[in-house]
Design an enzyme around this catalytic site. Structure first.
Site, PDB file in Angstrom:
ATOM      1  N   LYS A  14      14.829  27.527 100.805  1.00  0.00           N
ATOM      2  CA  LYS A  14      14.253  28.528 101.699  1.00  0.00           C
ATOM      3  C   LYS A  14      13.508  29.626 100.933  1.00  0.00           C
ATOM      4  CE  LYS A  14      17.689  30.668 103.498  1.00  0.00           C
ATOM      5  NZ  LYS A  14      17.712  32.073 103.071  1.00  0.00           N
ATOM      6  N   ARG A  89      20.559  35.721 111.098  1.00  0.00           N
ATOM      7  CA  ARG A  89      21.485  34.628 110.798  1.00  0.00           C
ATOM      8  C   ARG A  89      22.548  34.451 111.865  1.00  0.00           C
ATOM      9  NH1 ARG A  89      20.677  34.801 105.034  1.00  0.00           N
ATOM     10  NH2 ARG A  89      21.848  33.203 103.939  1.00  0.00           N
ATOM     11  N   ARG A 126      24.267  22.905  92.634  1.00  0.00           N
ATOM     12  CA  ARG A 126      24.854  22.707  91.298  1.00  0.00           C
ATOM     13  C   ARG A 126      23.797  22.905  90.221  1.00  0.00           C
ATOM     14  NH1 ARG A 126      29.941  20.021  91.320  1.00  0.00           N
ATOM     15  NH2 ARG A 126      30.528  19.308  93.397  1.00  0.00           N
ATOM     16  N   ARG A 134      23.746  32.405  89.787  1.00  0.00           N
ATOM     17  CA  ARG A 134      24.093  33.265  90.930  1.00  0.00           C
ATOM     18  C   ARG A 134      25.597  33.242  91.158  1.00  0.00           C
ATOM     19  NH1 ARG A 134      20.274  32.498  96.183  1.00  0.00           N
ATOM     20  NH2 ARG A 134      22.324  32.580  97.181  1.00  0.00           N
ATOM     21  N   ARG A 145      29.418  29.139 102.495  1.00  0.00           N
ATOM     22  CA  ARG A 145      28.098  29.540 103.009  1.00  0.00           C
ATOM     23  C   ARG A 145      27.526  28.455 103.911  1.00  0.00           C
ATOM     24  NH1 ARG A 145      25.760  29.962  97.500  1.00  0.00           N
ATOM     25  NH2 ARG A 145      23.717  30.134  98.441  1.00  0.00           N
TER      26      ARG A 145
END
Ligand code: ADP
Length: 197
Positions: A14, A89, A126, A134, A145
């Site tokens: 995204k 969201r 991964r 992060r 998430r």
């Protein structure tokens, strides 16, 4: 003058696509995740409040997130258009955004939904964990998430689908290919007269 949203699960690319699409459409990309991460690294008050949620893969509370977006949307550089990445969201955030945009006399033009199978998303995460480090890219936090995405953000997608604004894009290929698909799909959508117009 284009106002776009991009929605997609973690690992869907995204952020990468938001940057490329924003450049193509000549509008600034606004990523709530990036804004939070910058604030966390600069240890601002907002960053200190948001850090724990980011690390755990939870949503930052609406009160903080909505206020952040509301302020940002008033900035001069967004008056001619924008591409929002990572907001809204939740259904509550959709309602908030509706109010914010209405008060500015704005409306969205299209909502891009990037999708890819969960296994592809996890594999990308991964790789990104190795590249970017992060703090929310661990398997456990990533699954949280992803789970939140399926549970909460699904409703956001449904709302925009119901409004006839959704532009689905297959996000499972290579980045360049996804950008081309997305640009073509959005341009086609924008060129098609809305049934409500
Ligand atoms: P991803 O799509 O990979 O989860 P983002 O960069 O969009 O990454 O978001 C990272 C984190 O920032 C989220 O897990 C959440 O903690 C926070 N965040 C971003 N946008 C929102 C939002 N609209 N509402 C609540 N929290 C948000």
């Amino acid at each position: 003058m284009t106002r776009l949203l991009i929605i997609g699960p973690p690992g869907s690319g995204k952020g990468t696509q938001a940057e490329k699409l924003a450049r193509h459409f000549g509008v600034p990309a606004v990523s709530t995740g990036d804004i939070f991460r910058t604030n966390v690294s600069q240890e601002t008050e907002l960053g200190n409040q948001a850090a724990g949620y980011l690390d755990d893969g939870d949503f930052v509370p609406d009160q903080l997130t909505n206020a952040l977006v509301k302020d940002r949307l008033l900035d001069a550089d967004l008056q001619e258009g924008f591409l929002l990445d990572g907001y809204p969201r939740t259904a509550t955030q959709v309602a908030e955004l509706d109010t914010m945009l209405a008060s500015q006399g704005f409306a969205l033009d299209a909502v891009i939904e990037l999708s890819a199978p969960d296994a592809v998303l996890e594999q990308r995460m991964r790789r990104r964990a190795a590249d970017q480090g992060r703090t929310d890219d661990t398997v456990d936090v990533f699954r949280r998430r992803l789970d939140l995405y399926h549970r909460e953000t699904h409703e956001v997608v449904s709302v925009y689908a119901g409004r006839g604004m959704l532009v689905p894009v297959d996000g499972s290929g290579e980045p360049g290919e996804i950008t081309e698909l997305a640009i073509a799909a959005v341009e086609k959508f924008l060129a098609t007269p809305s049934p409500r117009a």
